[in-house]
Design a protein around this motif. Structure first.
Motif, PDB file in Angstrom:
ATOM      1  N   THR A  38       0.850  -1.189   0.000  1.00 61.12           N
ATOM      2  CA  THR A  38       0.000   0.000   0.000  1.00 61.12           C
ATOM      3  C   THR A  38       0.886   1.240   0.000  1.00 61.12           C
ATOM      4  O   THR A  38       1.743   1.383   0.876  1.00 61.12           O
ATOM      5  N   PRO A  39       0.694   2.134  -0.984  1.00 60.36           N
ATOM      6  CA  PRO A  39       1.501   3.361  -0.965  1.00 60.36           C
ATOM      7  C   PRO A  39       0.950   4.356   0.048  1.00 60.36           C
ATOM      8  O   PRO A  39      -0.239   4.372   0.334  1.00 60.36           O
ATOM      9  N   THR A  40       1.840   5.171   0.605  1.00 58.44           N
ATOM     10  CA  THR A  40       1.426   6.272   1.468  1.00 58.44           C
ATOM     11  C   THR A  40       0.588   7.257   0.663  1.00 58.44           C
ATOM     12  O   THR A  40       0.879   7.518  -0.499  1.00 58.44           O
ATOM     13  N   MET A  41      -0.492   7.763   1.298  1.00 61.86           N
ATOM     14  CA  MET A  41      -1.353   8.739   0.611  1.00 61.86           C
ATOM     15  C   MET A  41      -0.862  10.157   0.876  1.00 61.86           C
ATOM     16  O   MET A  41      -0.324  10.449   1.947  1.00 61.86           O
ATOM     17  N   ARG A  42      -1.115  11.031  -0.096  1.00 61.06           N
ATOM     18  CA  ARG A  42      -0.793  12.447   0.106  1.00 61.06           C
ATOM     19  C   ARG A  42      -1.574  12.978   1.307  1.00 61.06           C
ATOM     20  O   ARG A  42      -2.764  12.706   1.453  1.00 61.06           O
ATOM     21  N   GLY A  43      -0.911  13.716   2.151  1.00 63.28           N
ATOM     22  CA  GLY A  43      -1.568  14.292   3.333  1.00 63.28           C
ATOM     23  C   GLY A  43      -1.770  13.295   4.455  1.00 63.28           C
ATOM     24  O   GLY A  43      -2.322  13.633   5.495  1.00 63.28           O
ATOM     25  N   GLY A  44      -1.349  12.030   4.254  1.00 66.99           N
ATOM     26  CA  GLY A  44      -1.593  10.988   5.253  1.00 66.99           C
ATOM     27  C   GLY A  44      -0.958  11.275   6.600  1.00 66.99           C
ATOM     28  O   GLY A  44      -1.524  10.960   7.642  1.00 66.99           O
ATOM     29  N   SER A  45       0.237  11.885   6.590  1.00 65.19           N
ATOM     30  CA  SER A  45       0.959  12.093   7.848  1.00 65.19           C
ATOM     31  C   SER A  45       0.634  13.437   8.502  1.00 65.19           C
ATOM     32  O   SER A  45       1.243  13.788   9.513  1.00 65.19           O
ATOM     33  N   ASN A  46      -0.329  14.184   7.962  1.00 60.29           N
ATOM     34  CA  ASN A  46      -0.650  15.486   8.549  1.00 60.29           C
ATOM     35  C   ASN A  46      -1.172  15.327   9.986  1.00 60.29           C
ATOM     36  O   ASN A  46      -2.041  14.498  10.257  1.00 60.29           O
ATOM     37  N   ASN A  47      -0.620  16.128  10.875  1.00 60.02           N
ATOM     38  CA  ASN A  47      -0.987  16.123  12.298  1.00 60.02           C
ATOM     39  C   ASN A  47      -0.674  14.802  12.997  1.00 60.02           C
ATOM     40  O   ASN A  47      -1.271  14.459  14.016  1.00 60.02           O
TER      41      ASN A  47
END
Lengths: 162, 180
Positions: A38-47
């Motif tokens: 599963t690739p990391t999604m854009r904005g996934g690591s926000n906050n």
């Protein structure tokens, strides 16, 4: 004037295509013969707040975050993997420490964590999930609730050995 | 003007938001409401205003619009810095934020152009100004329609329709085909 319209339509179509790709990206690995990570999604690591504690449930509960964790390649279910969850809910903002919690996968590689109801924030009702331990490569996800009124969300992780 | 403020005030989502996020929501709604009257002010479309007075208010409203934009983005920034940084760098996963950023640049360029308008030919100024107004209107409408926000679907549709009509009228006046 028709030039303006076609540009606008193209932009909407592009936006739709990007949205559709984002959703099917979750499903596509299932169809592959060897299961892709599963690739990391854009904005996934926000906050994100590293090291969310493993909890019985986050806050008062009422919403279920469920999912599975498997190994890339053979798709074997992964036991005892820590999944961290946070969201903007009825009880707090994404940045609030009490909006964060973690759980472990069971012997079938499944996880279930009860948390407060997710509510739309920054435009869409969405959750954040992270796998961030040394054994596999880090993955940050930002799935949308198909309907803002949904009271459960299922998320699949396929992890690449680090 | 009152419509969007009332619609946002009635939103159940406000209960789950911090004051600064709520402030940002209201600033966005007020800015969009200003987009309805803004194109009508300089063209004698508002009853009871002379053209001269209408243009004076138009300039004041423009300044308020810039201020509302600053409060909207500033409030969102304080609420969730990484989401706003993603949006401004065009790497956000949410398509609506791209439309919002488009409208934001439209407002910034409009303000800059207004400051230097004496250096422009009147025709260039007029066409540029109205073209930018159209960009701002289109960006704002898509931004709002694609969001699950505090205004509600009916409020969004009514306000969007009003923005498109008011801006469309101004665009038609300046860009309509004329006989030679």
């Amino acid at each position: 004037m028709s030039g303006v319209n076609s540009t606008r339509r193209t932009l909407i179509a592009t936006a739709g295509a990007i949205a559709a790709t984002g959703v099917s990206g979750l499903i596509a690995p299932l169809a592959a013969q060897t299961i892709a990570a599963t690739p990391t999604m854009r904005g996934g690591s926000n906050n994100y707040r590293p090291g969310a504690p493993i909890v019985e449930r986050i806050g008062g509960g009422g919403f279920w975050m469920t999912g599975s964790v498997r190994r890339a390649g053979d798709g074997a279910p992964l036991t005892g993997q820590r999944i961290q969850v946070w969201a903007h809910t009825t009880e707090g903002h994404e940045r609030d420490p009490h909006s964060h919690g973690a759980t472990l996968t069971d012997e079938n590689g499944l996880f279930r964590l009860e948390m407060p109801q997710i509510v739309p924030a920054f435009g869409q009702a969405h959750g954040h999930l992270a796998y961030d331990d040394p054994e596999f490569e880090t993955v940050f996800l930002r799935p949308l609730l198909p309907d803002p009124g949904d009271t459960t969300l299922n998320v699949e992780f396929v992890l690449q050995p680090a | 003007m009152l419509g969007p403020v009332l619609a946002i005030s009635a939103s159940p989502l406000l209960a789950y938001r911090q004051p600064v996020y709520i402030l940002a929501s209201f600033a966005g709604g007020i800015a969009m409401a200003l987009l309805v009257i803004q194109p009508l002010l300089p063209n004698n479309d508002m009853p009871g205003l002379t053209r001269r007075f209408g243009r004076m208010i138009h300039r004041g409203t423009g300044a308020v619009l810039v201020a509302m934009l600053a409060v909207h983005i500033g409030g969102l920034w304080i609420t969730s810095p990484p989401d706003v940084v993603d949006a401004l760098l065009l790497r956000s996963p949410t398509p609506f934020s791209i439309w919002g950023v488009l409208a934001m640049w439209g407002v910034i360029v409009t303000a800059a152009l207004a400051a230097w308008r004496r250096k422009l030919k009147p025709k260039t100024w007029q066409r540029g100004h109205v073209g930018l107004a159209a960009l701002i209107a289109v960006g704002t409408v898509f931004h709002v329609i694609l969001i699950d926000g505090t205004m509600g679907n009916v409020g969004k549709a009514v306000l969007s329709g009003a923005v498109v009509l008011a801006t469309g009228l101004a665009v038609w006046r300046v860009w309509r085909p004329r006989r030679a």
